[in-house]
Design an enzyme around this catalytic site. Structure first.
Site, PDB file in Angstrom:
ATOM      1  CE  LYS A  23      75.959  77.092  83.216  1.00  0.00           C
ATOM      2  NZ  LYS A  23      76.634  78.401  82.993  1.00  0.00           N
ATOM      3  CE1 TYR A  83      78.182  77.218  77.989  1.00  0.00           C
ATOM      4  CE2 TYR A  83      79.570  75.558  79.033  1.00  0.00           C
ATOM      5  CZ  TYR A  83      78.487  76.420  79.070  1.00  0.00           C
ATOM      6  OH  TYR A  83      77.702  76.478  80.203  1.00  0.00           O
ATOM      7  CG  ASN A  98      75.976  81.286  85.191  1.00  0.00           C
ATOM      8  OD1 ASN A  98      76.198  80.084  85.020  1.00  0.00           O
ATOM      9  ND2 ASN A  98      75.882  82.142  84.197  1.00  0.00           N
ATOM     10  CG  HIS A 131      73.189  75.894  79.347  1.00  0.00           C
ATOM     11  ND1 HIS A 131      73.845  76.863  78.628  1.00  0.00           N
ATOM     12  CD2 HIS A 131      72.434  75.206  78.452  1.00  0.00           C
ATOM     13  CE1 HIS A 131      73.505  76.764  77.356  1.00  0.00           C
ATOM     14  NE2 HIS A 131      72.659  75.764  77.216  1.00  0.00           N
ATOM     15  CD  GLU A 133      72.301  74.741  73.993  1.00  0.00           C
ATOM     16  OE1 GLU A 133      71.352  74.763  74.804  1.00  0.00           O
ATOM     17  OE2 GLU A 133      73.042  75.727  73.787  1.00  0.00           O
TER      18      GLU A 133
HETATM   19  O1  DGI Z   1      73.482  81.820  77.992  1.00  0.00           O
HETATM   20  P1  DGI Z   1      74.146  82.247  79.274  1.00  0.00           P
HETATM   21  O2  DGI Z   1      74.676  81.084  80.065  1.00  0.00           O
HETATM   22  O3  DGI Z   1      73.293  83.160  80.119  1.00  0.00           O
HETATM   23  O4  DGI Z   1      75.399  83.151  78.868  1.00  0.00           O
HETATM   24  P2  DGI Z   1      76.469  83.049  77.694  1.00  0.00           P
HETATM   25  O5  DGI Z   1      76.037  82.092  76.635  1.00  0.00           O
HETATM   26  O6  DGI Z   1      76.822  84.443  77.290  1.00  0.00           O
HETATM   27  O7  DGI Z   1      77.764  82.471  78.427  1.00  0.00           O
HETATM   28  C1  DGI Z   1      77.872  81.092  78.696  1.00  0.00           C
HETATM   29  C2  DGI Z   1      78.488  80.919  80.050  1.00  0.00           C
HETATM   30  O8  DGI Z   1      79.823  81.406  80.034  1.00  0.00           O
HETATM   31  C3  DGI Z   1      77.811  81.693  81.168  1.00  0.00           C
HETATM   32  O9  DGI Z   1      76.682  81.028  81.692  1.00  0.00           O
HETATM   33  C4  DGI Z   1      78.910  81.803  82.180  1.00  0.00           C
HETATM   34  C5  DGI Z   1      80.154  81.882  81.334  1.00  0.00           C
HETATM   35  N1  DGI Z   1      80.626  83.260  81.217  1.00  0.00           N
HETATM   36  C6  DGI Z   1      80.061  84.270  80.506  1.00  0.00           C
HETATM   37  N2  DGI Z   1      80.777  85.392  80.634  1.00  0.00           N
HETATM   38  C7  DGI Z   1      81.826  85.058  81.438  1.00  0.00           C
HETATM   39  C8  DGI Z   1      81.727  83.712  81.799  1.00  0.00           C
HETATM   40  N3  DGI Z   1      82.602  83.062  82.580  1.00  0.00           N
HETATM   41  C9  DGI Z   1      83.633  83.768  83.037  1.00  0.00           C
HETATM   42  N4  DGI Z   1      84.515  83.140  83.830  1.00  0.00           N
HETATM   43  N5  DGI Z   1      83.815  85.091  82.732  1.00  0.00           N
HETATM   44  C10 DGI Z   1      82.954  85.788  81.936  1.00  0.00           C
HETATM   45  O10 DGI Z   1      83.126  86.991  81.657  1.00  0.00           O
END
Ligand code: DGI
Length: 147
Positions: A9, A49, A112, A115, A126
């Site tokens: 990212k 997303y 984080n 992805h 994707e």
């Molecule tokens: O598949 P992941 O990336 O591990 O997680 P996901 O599909 O549940 O969420 C996608 C992304 O959205 C994740 O990498 C970071 C972001 N995200 C998830 N929960 C939160 C968030 N961003 C913010 N700002 N706050 C959240 O609670």
């Protein structure tokens, strides 16, 4: 062979972590099928997303992922989807184990680093969103029998 879509990212690119992250998957024994540095349009971000569009952080997520270049990759290997997720660590870096990418390099969920597709269906979707079939390279590695 199974394929997954992984992406460093914008925070990972800015922090100079493309090499560190790519090296982990190479050393593990997975095979790189395609990679490119690119900017994500708002349209692609919203599509990618889409499952999060009702979440309160959706706007922030789209803004973040379009805030700078990403390094998009396709990796191949046995069980690569689940194994790559394991190597990435939990979504929230505060809960990600040391030794995982998010556990080692990230602090907060909004930044984080990486992805990775979470299922065979999302991997196909994707990869199709980010790569044309001709951008993916089919080749053999002579070490395959040792992995
Ligand atoms: O598949 P992941 O990336 O591990 O997680 P996901 O599909 O549940 O969420 C996608 C992304 O959205 C994740 O990498 C970071 C972001 N995200 C998830 N929960 C939160 C968030 N961003 C913010 N700002 N706050 C959240 O609670």
């Amino acid at each position: 062979m199974e394929r997954t879509f992984l992406m460093v990212k914008p925070d990972g690119v800015q922090r100079g972590l493309i090499g560190e992250i790519t090296a982990r998957f190479e050393k593990k024994g997975f095979k790189l099928a395609g990679a490119k540095l690119m900017n994500i349009s708002e349209e692609l971000a919203k599509e990618h997303y889409g499952e999060h569009k009702e979440r309160p952080f959706f706007g922030e997520l789209v803004e973040f992922i379009t805030s700078g270049p990403v390094f998009a990759m396709v990796w191949e290997g046995k069980d690569v989807i689940a194994t790559a997720r394991f190597m990435m660590g939990k979504t929230n870096p505060a809960e990600a184990a040391p030794g995982t990418i998010r556990g080692d390099y990230a602090v907060q969920v909004s930044n984080n680093i990486i992805h990775g597709s979470d299922s065979p269906e999302s991997a196909v979707r994707e990869i199709g969103l980010f790569f044309k079939e001709e951008e993916l390279v089919a080749y053999d590695k002579s070490v395959a029998a040792w992995i």
